[in-house]
Structures are given as structure tokens and as C-alpha cells.
Design a protein around this motif. Sequence first.
Motif, short mmCIF file in Angstrom:
data_model
loop_
_atom_site.label_atom_id
_atom_site.label_comp_id
_atom_site.label_asym_id
_atom_site.label_seq_id
_atom_site.Cartn_x
_atom_site.Cartn_y
_atom_site.Cartn_z
N GLN A 213 0.83 -1.19 0.00
CA GLN A 213 0.00 0.00 0.00
C GLN A 213 0.87 1.26 0.00
N ALA A 214 1.94 1.24 0.82
CA ALA A 214 2.84 2.40 0.88
C ALA A 214 3.51 2.62 -0.47
N ARG A 215 3.96 1.54 -1.12
CA ARG A 215 4.63 1.69 -2.41
C ARG A 215 3.67 2.24 -3.47
N ASP A 216 2.43 1.77 -3.45
CA ASP A 216 1.46 2.26 -4.43
C ASP A 216 1.18 3.75 -4.23
N ARG A 217 1.08 4.18 -3.00
CA ARG A 217 0.80 5.59 -2.72
C ARG A 217 1.98 6.48 -3.10
N ILE A 218 3.20 5.96 -2.86
CA ILE A 218 4.39 6.74 -3.22
C ILE A 218 4.51 6.83 -4.74
N ASP A 219 4.23 5.72 -5.43
CA ASP A 219 4.28 5.74 -6.90
C ASP A 219 3.22 6.68 -7.47
N ALA A 220 2.13 6.88 -6.71
CA ALA A 220 1.07 7.77 -7.17
C ALA A 220 1.39 9.24 -6.90
N GLU B 74 2.42 10.58 -3.66
CA GLU B 74 2.39 11.03 -2.27
C GLU B 74 3.80 11.02 -1.68
N SER B 75 4.01 11.90 -0.70
CA SER B 75 5.33 11.99 -0.08
C SER B 75 5.53 10.84 0.89
N LYS B 76 6.78 10.42 1.02
CA LYS B 76 7.09 9.32 1.93
C LYS B 76 6.79 9.72 3.38
N THR B 77 6.98 10.98 3.69
CA THR B 77 6.71 11.44 5.07
C THR B 77 5.24 11.28 5.41
N ALA B 78 4.35 11.69 4.49
CA ALA B 78 2.92 11.58 4.74
C ALA B 78 2.49 10.12 4.86
N VAL B 79 3.05 9.28 4.00
CA VAL B 79 2.71 7.86 4.04
C VAL B 79 3.17 7.23 5.35
#
Length: 243
Positions: free
Chosen positions: A208-215, A217-222
Amino acid sequence: MGQWSRIDDFHPEQVLFDAGEAWPKSKTDQLLNDTDVVPAPEETPTPTPKTTDLGQRAGYVRVSSADQNLARQREAIGAVDREFVDELSARARAQRPGLEECIAYLRNHDELIVASIDRLARSLVDLRTIIDQITAKGASVRFIKEGLVFSATDQDPRATLMLGILGSFAEFERSIIRERQAEGIALAKKAGKFTGRKKALSPAQIKQARDRIDAGESKTAVAQDLGVGRATLYRYLMTDNKR
């Protein structure tokens, strides 16, 4: 039997003193008038209250885990004007917002009350740094359990020596605990009973984190949403990439 002689009245002016001076009537009248006057009592000046530049009492409490109770520390510290709290274990000063706020709040003549040394710092170097910061502002630090007080105006060499001894013993005790934990883990691994600490992120959360970062989103927010630090998220992502 004898008889009383005749009593003759006479005016006070006819009374003579040893020097032969008669008592004038004006003095008699003045004496009679003075007895009717009650002298006013002298006024007692009201004392002016002394102004003292006394500071405030601040308290700092910390627990190592969220399920621990702060009541025991608060009972030891007593009543304070302001309390600062850190409720989670923290190895770095940046992760202790309560302590940072406390140091920023202290002013000249303030006193910081702490239940024990191990609640304020986790190492001797950290402890010495915190005390120096507080005393440099004109405030003092009091440790209830150890009975030690440190201030800029009263440097007791015995207290400084005791601080070093206690801090050294605290570090030694923690190193012994870590060593015993390492030995226990090694024995558990050898016996096949050690499963390790629970992972901070599950495989589904990593994906889920990787998908959000690829989309985008910032790593800090995730990391914040997943309840982990950025370093932890990076480590899991790097480990996942190597598979």
C-alpha cells in the motif's frame, strides 16, 4: 477621752511648697481640665510587604510506554505551577516534545522537579547537557528520589560527584540489561523459540505504501499514516526491493 480639733477649710493657693511658692489656682484648673482629655493612641505604621522575585515550580514526568501510569511520579513531585509530560519511550531528545517545551518555559528562579534521574535523561551525557541548559537560564533542578539539587548559584561539588556516580551506574545497568537480552535472544534462537519482534509493517502495508508513493504522495505523509518513522518506511521498502 480626747476630742477632734476643729477642721478649717483652706484654698489650694494657701498651700506652700518647700521653696515657699504657693500653688496657683490656674494650675489647679489646668490639672482638672487635663484629666478630661484622653490622649489619642499612637498610630502603628503599617508594614510594607516585601516584594520577592520567586519563580515557579515546574514538574516533568515521563513514562516508557503508553500503558504506564504517571500517578506515582506526580505524587512524589507534589503540587506544581506547570507540568510537562512525555508519555512514550524516546531515545532522542527530538522525540521528547514535553522536555523541550519544559526547558523553553523555564525562567530565572524557576525550579524543575523530577521524580528521579532516569525520568529526565537516558545517559550521563544527556543528563549533564539538560542540567547545564536549565541552570544556564537561572533555574534549578531537583531530583526527589536521589535528593539532589542543581542550580547556577549553588554548585555543590558533592552533588556533582553523586550525579556522575549515579549516571554511570544507570548506564552500566542499562548495558547489563541489553547484554542479558542479547544472551536470551541467542539462546532462544538456538532452541528455535525466538520469532523476533513483531514487524512494524505487514506485506500488505508495504505494498500500500509503495502504491501511494508511486502515485505521487510523499514518503513522510505515508509514514505518518502508517504510524512509523521515515527511516522505518525506507528500510521496509529497501528490504522489499531486494526480494
